[in-house]
Design a protein around this motif. Structure first.
Motif, PDB file in Angstrom:
ATOM      1  N   VAL A  28      34.220  29.933 -42.037  1.00 55.80           N
ATOM      2  CA  VAL A  28      34.011  30.593 -40.643  1.00 55.80           C
ATOM      3  C   VAL A  28      34.745  32.133 -40.498  1.00 55.80           C
ATOM      4  N   SER A  29      34.294  33.018 -39.540  1.00 53.13           N
ATOM      5  CA  SER A  29      34.604  34.380 -39.529  1.00 53.13           C
ATOM      6  C   SER A  29      35.997  34.305 -39.078  1.00 53.13           C
ATOM      7  N   LYS A  30      36.616  35.556 -39.280  1.00 49.95           N
ATOM      8  CA  LYS A  30      38.099  35.677 -39.031  1.00 49.95           C
ATOM      9  C   LYS A  30      38.418  35.380 -37.394  1.00 49.95           C
ATOM     10  N   ALA A  31      37.295  35.660 -36.553  1.00 48.82           N
ATOM     11  CA  ALA A  31      37.267  35.375 -35.167  1.00 48.82           C
ATOM     12  C   ALA A  31      37.422  34.037 -34.755  1.00 48.82           C
ATOM     13  N   ALA A  32      36.510  33.345 -35.639  1.00 47.08           N
ATOM     14  CA  ALA A  32      36.351  31.909 -35.531  1.00 47.08           C
ATOM     15  C   ALA A  32      37.853  31.205 -35.881  1.00 47.08           C
ATOM     16  N   LYS A  33      38.414  31.488 -36.961  1.00 45.79           N
ATOM     17  CA  LYS A  33      39.675  31.263 -37.448  1.00 45.79           C
ATOM     18  C   LYS A  33      40.809  31.395 -36.552  1.00 45.79           C
ATOM     19  N   ALA A  34      41.047  32.352 -35.607  1.00 47.74           N
ATOM     20  CA  ALA A  34      41.890  32.894 -34.616  1.00 47.74           C
ATOM     21  C   ALA A  34      41.351  31.805 -33.482  1.00 47.74           C
ATOM     22  N   TRP A  35      39.992  31.606 -32.906  1.00 47.99           N
ATOM     23  CA  TRP A  35      39.906  30.731 -32.071  1.00 47.99           C
ATOM     24  C   TRP A  35      40.087  29.375 -32.206  1.00 47.99           C
ATOM     25  N   LEU A  36      39.784  28.849 -33.488  1.00 47.40           N
ATOM     26  CA  LEU A  36      40.229  27.457 -33.920  1.00 47.40           C
ATOM     27  C   LEU A  36      41.781  27.239 -33.882  1.00 47.40           C
ATOM     28  N   GLY A  37      42.433  28.318 -34.327  1.00 46.46           N
ATOM     29  CA  GLY A  37      44.047  28.256 -34.073  1.00 46.46           C
ATOM     30  C   GLY A  37      44.477  27.952 -32.791  1.00 46.46           C
ATOM     31  N   ARG A  38      43.621  28.628 -31.866  1.00 41.99           N
ATOM     32  CA  ARG A  38      43.955  28.272 -30.399  1.00 41.99           C
ATOM     33  C   ARG A  38      43.796  26.812 -30.124  1.00 41.99           C
ATOM     34  N   ALA A  39      42.492  26.376 -30.804  1.00 40.20           N
ATOM     35  CA  ALA A  39      42.131  24.806 -30.165  1.00 40.20           C
ATOM     36  C   ALA A  39      42.959  23.785 -30.738  1.00 40.20           C
ATOM     37  N   GLU A  40      43.897  24.344 -32.007  1.00 39.79           N
ATOM     38  CA  GLU A  40      44.688  23.239 -32.349  1.00 39.79           C
ATOM     39  C   GLU A  40      45.907  22.645 -31.494  1.00 39.79           C
ATOM     40  N   ASP A  41      46.238  23.417 -30.512  1.00 40.58           N
ATOM     41  CA  ASP A  41      46.982  23.106 -29.641  1.00 40.58           C
ATOM     42  C   ASP A  41      46.450  22.017 -28.456  1.00 40.58           C
ATOM     43  N   LEU A  42      45.358  21.757 -28.357  1.00 43.49           N
ATOM     44  CA  LEU A  42      44.442  21.244 -27.124  1.00 43.49           C
ATOM     45  C   LEU A  42      43.628  20.214 -27.902  1.00 43.49           C
ATOM     46  N   LEU A  43      43.179  19.951 -28.992  1.00 37.94           N
ATOM     47  CA  LEU A  43      42.272  19.178 -29.568  1.00 37.94           C
ATOM     48  C   LEU A  43      43.071  18.149 -30.729  1.00 37.94           C
ATOM     49  N   VAL A  51      35.151  19.954 -34.898  1.00 34.36           N
ATOM     50  CA  VAL A  51      34.725  21.239 -34.219  1.00 34.36           C
ATOM     51  C   VAL A  51      34.759  22.382 -35.215  1.00 34.36           C
ATOM     52  N   ARG A  52      35.825  22.439 -36.233  1.00 31.98           N
ATOM     53  CA  ARG A  52      35.876  23.357 -37.047  1.00 31.98           C
ATOM     54  C   ARG A  52      34.303  23.305 -37.819  1.00 31.98           C
ATOM     55  N   GLY A  53      33.996  22.248 -38.213  1.00 35.23           N
ATOM     56  CA  GLY A  53      32.492  22.183 -38.855  1.00 35.23           C
ATOM     57  C   GLY A  53      31.408  22.554 -38.100  1.00 35.23           C
ATOM     58  N   GLN A  54      31.383  22.312 -36.631  1.00 37.83           N
ATOM     59  CA  GLN A  54      30.390  22.844 -35.864  1.00 37.83           C
ATOM     60  C   GLN A  54      30.517  24.241 -35.656  1.00 37.83           C
ATOM     61  N   VAL A  55      31.786  24.854 -35.533  1.00 35.54           N
ATOM     62  CA  VAL A  55      31.748  26.239 -35.475  1.00 35.54           C
ATOM     63  C   VAL A  55      31.303  26.889 -36.677  1.00 35.54           C
ATOM     64  N   GLY A  56      31.305  26.437 -37.831  1.00 33.05           N
ATOM     65  CA  GLY A  56      30.797  26.867 -38.964  1.00 33.05           C
ATOM     66  C   GLY A  56      29.404  26.791 -38.955  1.00 33.05           C
ATOM     67  N   VAL A  57      28.922  25.859 -38.573  1.00 29.77           N
ATOM     68  CA  VAL A  57      27.399  25.643 -38.365  1.00 29.77           C
ATOM     69  C   VAL A  57      26.799  26.662 -37.495  1.00 29.77           C
ATOM     70  N   LEU A  58      27.388  26.558 -36.239  1.00 30.09           N
ATOM     71  CA  LEU A  58      27.127  27.529 -35.236  1.00 30.09           C
ATOM     72  C   LEU A  58      27.056  29.094 -35.670  1.00 30.09           C
ATOM     73  N   GLU A  59      28.343  29.265 -36.434  1.00 34.77           N
ATOM     74  CA  GLU A  59      27.955  30.718 -36.625  1.00 34.77           C
ATOM     75  C   GLU A  59      26.934  31.225 -37.547  1.00 34.77           C
ATOM     76  N   LEU A  60      26.721  30.144 -38.641  1.00 32.27           N
ATOM     77  CA  LEU A  60      25.621  30.515 -39.425  1.00 32.27           C
ATOM     78  C   LEU A  60      24.075  30.632 -39.034  1.00 32.27           C
ATOM     79  N   GLN A  61      23.861  29.450 -38.148  1.00 34.05           N
ATOM     80  CA  GLN A  61      22.744  29.300 -37.517  1.00 34.05           C
ATOM     81  C   GLN A  61      22.522  30.414 -36.435  1.00 34.05           C
ATOM     82  N   ALA A  62      23.393  30.820 -35.598  1.00 38.10           N
ATOM     83  CA  ALA A  62      23.337  31.818 -34.772  1.00 38.10           C
ATOM     84  C   ALA A  62      23.065  33.262 -35.539  1.00 38.10           C
ATOM     85  N   ASP A  63      23.626  33.292 -36.672  1.00 35.98           N
ATOM     86  CA  ASP A  63      23.147  34.505 -37.464  1.00 35.98           C
ATOM     87  C   ASP A  63      21.720  34.483 -37.827  1.00 35.98           C
TER      88      ASP A  63
END
Length: 143
Positions: A28-43, A51-63
């Motif tokens: 995942v990108s640097k922005a996604a890593k930061a976003w996932l860091g924030r998600a750690e507190d809630l999930l 979610v980490r896997g889905q975000v990786g798929v999301l970024e790749l497929q969006a590109d």
């Protein structure tokens, strides 16, 4: 390592774990890593890993979708939509026991997930979140 005898059978040695990457690990990108860091507190941990896997798929497929190659975009679109929906459902659990501060943090996390997508696809994230809320009969407005 040599093969090990188990009963009458010889079992080949296991390959070292680090020798091959896991098939389901997606960078995942640097922005996604930061976003996932924030998600750690809630999930919960398992949900966060999904979610980490889905975000990786999301970024790749969006590109791929935004890349401009129609044949590749057509194939990537269902994967992108599935990842978007999966992230939205994880961030919007049907039963949530957040404190008011956690609720504000969750809503900010939901709004900020759009920045992980190319600008052209950001409205798709908003629509996906609204569709998940509507399907659950939740009239909440996050934007």
């Amino acid at each position: 390592q040599a093969a090990v005898a188990v009963g009458a059978q010889k079992v080949p040695p296991l390959a070292p774990h680090a020798a091959r990457p896991a098939a389901n690990v997606v960078a995942v990108s640097k922005a996604a890593k930061a976003w996932l860091g924030r998600a750690e507190d809630l999930l919960p941990r398992m949900e966060l890993e999904q979610v980490r896997g889905q975000v990786g798929v999301l970024e790749l497929q969006a590109d791929i979708v935004a890349g401009g190659v129609p044949e590749r975009a057509v194939a990537a679109e269902p994967l992108l939509l599935g990842a978007l929906k999966g992230v939205a459902q994880s961030l919007l659990p049907e039963f949530c026991f957040d404190t008011p501060a956690e609720e504000r943090a969750r809503e900010a996390l939901i709004r900020d997930c759009g920045v992980l997508l190319p600008r052209l696809l950001r409205p798709l994230w908003k629509r996906t979140v609204e569709d998940v809320l509507t399907a659950r009969g939740d009239a909440r407005r996050l934007w």
